[in-house]
Design a protein around this motif. Sequence first.
Motif, PDB file in Angstrom:
ATOM      1  N   ILE A 153       3.661  -3.188  -4.298  1.00 52.11           N
ATOM      2  CA  ILE A 153       4.500  -2.791  -3.169  1.00 52.11           C
ATOM      3  C   ILE A 153       5.524  -3.901  -2.973  1.00 52.11           C
ATOM      4  CG2 ILE A 153       4.524  -2.303  -0.680  1.00 52.11           C
ATOM      5  CD1 ILE A 153       1.174  -2.112  -2.285  1.00 52.11           C
TER       6      ILE A 153
ATOM      7  N   GLN B 208       9.059  -5.586  -0.659  1.00 57.30           N
ATOM      8  CA  GLN B 208       9.653  -5.645   0.673  1.00 57.30           C
ATOM      9  C   GLN B 208      10.934  -6.468   0.611  1.00 57.30           C
ATOM     10  OE1 GLN B 208       7.252  -7.620   3.727  1.00 57.30           O
ATOM     11  NE2 GLN B 208       7.966  -6.096   5.221  1.00 57.30           N
TER      12      GLN B 208
ATOM     13  N   LEU C 215       8.356  -1.855   3.844  1.00 59.41           N
ATOM     14  CA  LEU C 215       7.603  -1.847   2.604  1.00 59.41           C
ATOM     15  C   LEU C 215       7.969  -0.633   1.758  1.00 59.41           C
ATOM     16  CD1 LEU C 215       4.225  -2.617   4.391  1.00 59.41           C
ATOM     17  CD2 LEU C 215       5.452  -4.220   2.919  1.00 59.41           C
TER      18      LEU C 215
ATOM     19  N   TRP D 161       6.451   1.354  -1.771  1.00 59.02           N
ATOM     20  CA  TRP D 161       5.453   1.444  -2.830  1.00 59.02           C
ATOM     21  C   TRP D 161       6.120   1.617  -4.187  1.00 59.02           C
ATOM     22  CZ3 TRP D 161       4.263   5.716  -6.019  1.00 59.02           C
ATOM     23  CH2 TRP D 161       3.149   5.526  -6.846  1.00 59.02           C
TER      24      TRP D 161
ATOM     25  N   TYR E 118       4.376  -7.557  -3.681  1.00 56.50           N
ATOM     26  CA  TYR E 118       2.944  -7.705  -3.412  1.00 56.50           C
ATOM     27  C   TYR E 118       2.122  -6.853  -4.381  1.00 56.50           C
ATOM     28  CZ  TYR E 118       4.337  -9.325   1.303  1.00 56.50           C
ATOM     29  OH  TYR E 118       4.884  -9.994   2.371  1.00 56.50           O
TER      30      TYR E 118
ATOM     31  N   TYR F 114      -4.125   0.505   1.171  1.00 53.99           N
ATOM     32  CA  TYR F 114      -4.307  -0.774   0.481  1.00 53.99           C
ATOM     33  C   TYR F 114      -5.096  -1.743   1.356  1.00 53.99           C
ATOM     34  CZ  TYR F 114      -1.456   1.161  -3.105  1.00 53.99           C
ATOM     35  OH  TYR F 114      -1.007   1.969  -4.113  1.00 53.99           O
TER      36      TYR F 114
ATOM     37  N   TRP G 199      -4.578  -7.457  -0.044  1.00 54.28           N
ATOM     38  CA  TRP G 199      -3.235  -7.774  -0.507  1.00 54.28           C
ATOM     39  C   TRP G 199      -3.162  -9.213  -1.008  1.00 54.28           C
ATOM     40  CZ3 TRP G 199       1.381  -4.705   0.780  1.00 54.28           C
ATOM     41  CH2 TRP G 199       1.069  -3.472   1.384  1.00 54.28           C
TER      42      TRP G 199
ATOM     43  N   TYR H 259      -0.795  -0.899   9.295  1.00 54.44           N
ATOM     44  CA  TYR H 259      -0.868  -2.286   8.851  1.00 54.44           C
ATOM     45  C   TYR H 259      -0.186  -3.181   9.883  1.00 54.44           C
ATOM     46  CZ  TYR H 259      -1.731  -0.157   4.296  1.00 54.44           C
ATOM     47  OH  TYR H 259      -2.244   0.596   3.269  1.00 54.44           O
TER      48      TYR H 259
ATOM     49  N   ALA I 162       1.360 -11.462   4.302  1.00 61.35           N
ATOM     50  CA  ALA I 162       1.226 -10.133   3.717  1.00 61.35           C
ATOM     51  C   ALA I 162       0.739  -9.145   4.774  1.00 61.35           C
ATOM     52  CB  ALA I 162       0.237 -10.177   2.561  1.00 61.35           C
ATOM     53  N   PRO I 163       1.000  -7.871   4.571  1.00 63.74           N
ATOM     54  CA  PRO I 163       0.431  -6.869   5.487  1.00 63.74           C
ATOM     55  C   PRO I 163      -1.094  -6.926   5.465  1.00 63.74           C
ATOM     56  CG  PRO I 163       2.177  -5.912   4.163  1.00 63.74           C
ATOM     57  CD  PRO I 163       1.880  -7.261   3.578  1.00 63.74           C
TER      58      PRO I 163
ATOM     59  N   LEU J 129      -4.436  -4.467   6.491  1.00 63.84           N
ATOM     60  CA  LEU J 129      -4.871  -3.118   6.850  1.00 63.84           C
ATOM     61  C   LEU J 129      -5.624  -3.148   8.185  1.00 63.84           C
ATOM     62  CD1 LEU J 129      -5.288  -0.098   6.010  1.00 63.84           C
ATOM     63  CD2 LEU J 129      -7.461  -0.848   4.989  1.00 63.84           C
TER      64      LEU J 129
ATOM     65  N   TYR K 146       3.311  -1.319  10.549  1.00 65.73           N
ATOM     66  CA  TYR K 146       3.804  -0.267   9.670  1.00 65.73           C
ATOM     67  C   TYR K 146       2.761   0.838   9.546  1.00 65.73           C
ATOM     68  CZ  TYR K 146       7.299  -3.644   8.028  1.00 65.73           C
ATOM     69  OH  TYR K 146       8.333  -4.556   7.947  1.00 65.73           O
TER      70      TYR K 146
ATOM     71  N   GLN L  39       1.644   4.178   7.085  1.00 65.72           N
ATOM     72  CA  GLN L  39       1.743   4.616   5.692  1.00 65.72           C
ATOM     73  C   GLN L  39       1.007   5.939   5.559  1.00 65.72           C
ATOM     74  OE1 GLN L  39      -0.952   2.798   3.000  1.00 65.72           O
ATOM     75  NE2 GLN L  39      -0.394   4.239   1.394  1.00 65.72           N
TER      76      GLN L  39
ATOM     77  N   VAL M  70       3.155   7.951  -1.950  1.00 63.97           N
ATOM     78  CA  VAL M  70       2.851   7.349  -0.657  1.00 63.97           C
ATOM     79  C   VAL M  70       4.138   6.755  -0.108  1.00 63.97           C
ATOM     80  CG1 VAL M  70       0.497   6.826  -1.368  1.00 63.97           C
ATOM     81  CG2 VAL M  70       2.232   5.079  -1.545  1.00 63.97           C
TER      82      VAL M  70
ATOM     83  N   PHE N   6       5.943   4.513   3.444  1.00 67.51           N
ATOM     84  CA  PHE N   6       5.752   3.671   4.617  1.00 67.51           C
ATOM     85  C   PHE N   6       6.834   3.974   5.649  1.00 67.51           C
ATOM     86  CE2 PHE N   6       2.580   0.583   3.181  1.00 67.51           C
ATOM     87  CZ  PHE N   6       2.653   0.700   1.802  1.00 67.51           C
ATOM     88  N   GLY N   7       6.490   3.731   6.908  1.00 64.99           N
ATOM     89  CA  GLY N   7       7.477   3.812   7.967  1.00 64.99           C
ATOM     90  C   GLY N   7       8.324   2.547   8.015  1.00 64.99           C
TER      91      GLY N   7
END
Lengths: 120, 108
Positions: free
Chosen positions: A39, A41, A47, A49, A96, A107, A110, B37, B44-45, B47, B88, B90, B97, B99-100
């Motif tokens: 992913i 950014q 983000l 994918w 990432y 996910y 990460w 997330y 990093a994001p 979850l 975010y 997803q 997939v 993401f917003g």
Amino acid sequence: QITLKESGPTLVKPTQTLTLTCTVSGFSVRSAGVAVGWIRQPPGKALEWLALIFWNDDTRYSPSLADRLTITKDTSKNQVVLTMTNMDPVDTGTYYCAQKGYGGYYYAYWGQGALVTVSS
Amino acid sequence: EIVLTQSPGTLSLSPGERATLSCRASQTVTSIYLAWYQQRPGQAPRLLIYDASSRATGVPDRFSGSGSGTDFTLTISRLEPEDFAIYYCQQYGNSPVTFGGGTKVDFK
């Protein structure tokens, strides 16, 4: 403990090919059910994918980038590799790698991310 | 592909207040395949929520998710200082997939 770590160049020139490596620990990329994805950014943005590879070498790609991406794995090194061809400044950002959750395509774990700048 | 629109773009609140974040899909998300997330600056994001309402391991119970179809919500019941971050959503019910665009929760 599950960890993922990205490595690769921090700077690439336009039109070059980017190769990023994700080294994982705490699980095996060849274990049934395991999948690792990438992913990215852009700075200050959301983000996006990119790609996913399963334990059985099945792969998935973002439709908008599929012609530029290749995802592979090296089970002997427990690594996942992403290549992206024909890099452009708009590809600048943090990349990432992440482990897909067992129950769905979210996910769960990460890496810290690798910042890649595309500039001449 | 499904487009996820998050609102508001920025939510300015104080510690202890309740935060309600929205994620709206351009078409119905298959089943309840939506995740949330948290991303703190320079990190990093992480979850928080999967399957719309299931908390990930180690996530405090002040975080809750709800919704189905095209409308989903993340609620933080009482904001702690470490909750000021970008969130975010997803969706993973439809390929690819997506993401917003994110909601930033910052200090009022």
